[in-house]
Design a protein around this motif. Structure first.
Motif, PDB file in Angstrom:
ATOM      1  N   PHE A 150      27.680  -1.201  -7.637  1.00  0.00           N
ATOM      2  CA  PHE A 150      28.347  -1.234  -6.335  1.00  0.00           C
ATOM      3  C   PHE A 150      27.665  -2.280  -5.446  1.00  0.00           C
ATOM      4  N   THR A 151      28.458  -2.896  -4.575  1.00  0.00           N
ATOM      5  CA  THR A 151      27.941  -3.849  -3.611  1.00  0.00           C
ATOM      6  C   THR A 151      28.542  -3.569  -2.247  1.00  0.00           C
ATOM      7  N   ILE A 152      27.683  -3.341  -1.267  1.00  0.00           N
ATOM      8  CA  ILE A 152      28.144  -3.154   0.104  1.00  0.00           C
ATOM      9  C   ILE A 152      28.028  -4.475   0.849  1.00  0.00           C
ATOM     10  N   SER A 153      29.009  -4.767   1.683  1.00  0.00           N
ATOM     11  CA  SER A 153      28.985  -5.990   2.476  1.00  0.00           C
ATOM     12  C   SER A 153      29.724  -5.735   3.772  1.00  0.00           C
ATOM     13  N   ARG A 154      29.595  -6.665   4.690  1.00  0.00           N
ATOM     14  CA  ARG A 154      30.282  -6.508   5.975  1.00  0.00           C
ATOM     15  C   ARG A 154      30.689  -7.862   6.506  1.00  0.00           C
ATOM     16  N   ASP A 155      31.738  -7.837   7.313  1.00  0.00           N
ATOM     17  CA  ASP A 155      32.217  -9.022   8.005  1.00  0.00           C
ATOM     18  C   ASP A 155      32.228  -8.667   9.487  1.00  0.00           C
ATOM     19  N   ASN A 156      31.220  -9.119  10.190  1.00  0.00           N
ATOM     20  CA  ASN A 156      31.103  -8.734  11.604  1.00  0.00           C
ATOM     21  C   ASN A 156      32.192  -9.370  12.465  1.00  0.00           C
ATOM     22  N   ALA A 157      32.773 -10.456  12.004  1.00  0.00           N
ATOM     23  CA  ALA A 157      33.879 -11.072  12.747  1.00  0.00           C
ATOM     24  C   ALA A 157      35.138 -10.211  12.656  1.00  0.00           C
ATOM     25  N   LYS A 158      35.237  -9.441  11.585  1.00  0.00           N
ATOM     26  CA  LYS A 158      36.417  -8.596  11.373  1.00  0.00           C
ATOM     27  C   LYS A 158      36.127  -7.115  11.636  1.00  0.00           C
ATOM     28  N   ASN A 159      34.875  -6.799  12.020  1.00  0.00           N
ATOM     29  CA  ASN A 159      34.490  -5.407  12.276  1.00  0.00           C
ATOM     30  C   ASN A 159      34.799  -4.507  11.080  1.00  0.00           C
ATOM     31  N   THR A 160      34.513  -5.018   9.902  1.00  0.00           N
ATOM     32  CA  THR A 160      34.893  -4.331   8.676  1.00  0.00           C
ATOM     33  C   THR A 160      33.712  -4.306   7.702  1.00  0.00           C
ATOM     34  N   VAL A 161      33.570  -3.171   7.026  1.00  0.00           N
ATOM     35  CA  VAL A 161      32.574  -3.039   5.976  1.00  0.00           C
ATOM     36  C   VAL A 161      33.305  -2.764   4.663  1.00  0.00           C
ATOM     37  N   TYR A 162      32.715  -3.239   3.578  1.00  0.00           N
ATOM     38  CA  TYR A 162      33.359  -3.147   2.271  1.00  0.00           C
ATOM     39  C   TYR A 162      32.425  -2.463   1.259  1.00  0.00           C
ATOM     40  N   LEU A 163      33.033  -1.913   0.231  1.00  0.00           N
ATOM     41  CA  LEU A 163      32.271  -1.407  -0.902  1.00  0.00           C
ATOM     42  C   LEU A 163      32.978  -1.863  -2.173  1.00  0.00           C
ATOM     43  N   GLN A 164      32.377  -2.839  -2.847  1.00  0.00           N
ATOM     44  CA  GLN A 164      32.891  -3.289  -4.129  1.00  0.00           C
ATOM     45  C   GLN A 164      32.312  -2.399  -5.209  1.00  0.00           C
ATOM     46  N   MET A 165      33.174  -1.753  -5.969  1.00  0.00           N
ATOM     47  CA  MET A 165      32.743  -0.803  -6.994  1.00  0.00           C
ATOM     48  C   MET A 165      33.196  -1.304  -8.356  1.00  0.00           C
ATOM     49  N   ASP A 166      32.239  -1.623  -9.195  1.00  0.00           N
ATOM     50  CA  ASP A 166      32.523  -2.118 -10.547  1.00  0.00           C
ATOM     51  C   ASP A 166      32.040  -1.114 -11.590  1.00  0.00           C
ATOM     52  N   THR A 167      32.555  -1.265 -12.779  1.00  0.00           N
ATOM     53  CA  THR A 167      32.182  -0.405 -13.905  1.00  0.00           C
ATOM     54  C   THR A 167      32.213   1.067 -13.502  1.00  0.00           C
ATOM     55  N   LEU A 168      33.332   1.472 -12.966  1.00  0.00           N
ATOM     56  CA  LEU A 168      33.474   2.848 -12.495  1.00  0.00           C
ATOM     57  C   LEU A 168      33.477   3.827 -13.668  1.00  0.00           C
ATOM     58  N   ASN A 169      32.959   5.013 -13.411  1.00  0.00           N
ATOM     59  CA  ASN A 169      32.998   6.085 -14.404  1.00  0.00           C
ATOM     60  C   ASN A 169      33.427   7.383 -13.731  1.00  0.00           C
ATOM     61  N   SER A 170      33.610   8.411 -14.514  1.00  0.00           N
ATOM     62  CA  SER A 170      34.167   9.659 -13.987  1.00  0.00           C
ATOM     63  C   SER A 170      33.273  10.290 -12.923  1.00  0.00           C
ATOM     64  N   GLU A 171      31.976  10.025 -12.991  1.00  0.00           N
ATOM     65  CA  GLU A 171      31.066  10.599 -12.001  1.00  0.00           C
ATOM     66  C   GLU A 171      31.216   9.951 -10.626  1.00  0.00           C
ATOM     67  N   ASP A 172      31.955   8.869 -10.550  1.00  0.00           N
ATOM     68  CA  ASP A 172      32.217   8.221  -9.268  1.00  0.00           C
ATOM     69  C   ASP A 172      33.424   8.830  -8.560  1.00  0.00           C
ATOM     70  N   THR A 173      34.112   9.738  -9.209  1.00  0.00           N
ATOM     71  CA  THR A 173      35.271  10.382  -8.601  1.00  0.00           C
ATOM     72  C   THR A 173      34.842  11.197  -7.387  1.00  0.00           C
ATOM     73  N   ALA A 174      35.430  10.892  -6.232  1.00  0.00           N
ATOM     74  CA  ALA A 174      35.046  11.556  -4.987  1.00  0.00           C
ATOM     75  C   ALA A 174      35.923  11.018  -3.867  1.00  0.00           C
ATOM     76  N   VAL A 175      35.812  11.666  -2.721  1.00  0.00           N
ATOM     77  CA  VAL A 175      36.339  11.079  -1.491  1.00  0.00           C
ATOM     78  C   VAL A 175      35.221  10.236  -0.889  1.00  0.00           C
ATOM     79  N   TYR A 176      35.545   8.997  -0.579  1.00  0.00           N
ATOM     80  CA  TYR A 176      34.565   8.065  -0.040  1.00  0.00           C
ATOM     81  C   TYR A 176      34.768   7.901   1.457  1.00  0.00           C
ATOM     82  N   TYR A 177      33.664   8.005   2.191  1.00  0.00           N
ATOM     83  CA  TYR A 177      33.692   7.920   3.647  1.00  0.00           C
ATOM     84  C   TYR A 177      32.806   6.762   4.110  1.00  0.00           C
TER      85      TYR A 177
END
Length: 122
Positions: free
Chosen positions: A68-95
């Motif tokens: 996973f990689t977290i990043s942000r764009d302060n010009a857009k007031n937005t934060v991101y979470l890039q999630m790669d190689t997902l597996n079943s243990e990643d199943t959840a509600v993300y906040y």
């Protein structure tokens, strides 16, 4: 009024990728530490990743490091979470959440989004 709105969740297969976004409003965004948490059914809310206001410092829970990689764009007031190689243990509600402190504790975060569901099928 502060608002955090997550998007990008969905149903994917093991090994796939997803990119979550969290658009914010009403915040002095660059002053806040932003984080992602997740909560699986029957489990407590778990810290996933956080990023400093400038974006220069990040921290991850061990189970997602290198995937996973977290990043942000302060010009857009937005934060991101890039999630790669997902597996079943990643199943959840993300906040996404905002805090004035660099913490992993949910109680340190004053503002929260409504969550987006991520489901990973094997």
């Amino acid at each position: 009024q502060v608002q955090l709105v997550e998007s990008g969740g969905g149903l994917v297969q093991t090994g796939d990728s997803l990119r979550l976004s969290c658009a914010t409003s009403g915040l002095a965004f660059s002053r806040y530490v932003m984080a992602w948490f997740r909560q699986a059914p029957g489990k407590e809310r778990e810290f996933v990743a956080r990023i400093s206001g400038s974006g220069g410092v990040t921290y991850y829970v061990d189970s997602v490091k290198g995937r996973f990689t977290i990043s942000r764009d302060n010009a857009k007031n937005t934060v991101y979470l890039q999630m790669d190689t997902l597996n079943s243990e990643d199943t959840a509600v993300y906040y996404c959440a905002a805090s004035m402190t660099f913490s992993v504790r949910p109680t340190s975060y004053a503002y929260w989004g409504q969550g987006t569901q991520v489901a990973v099928s094997s």
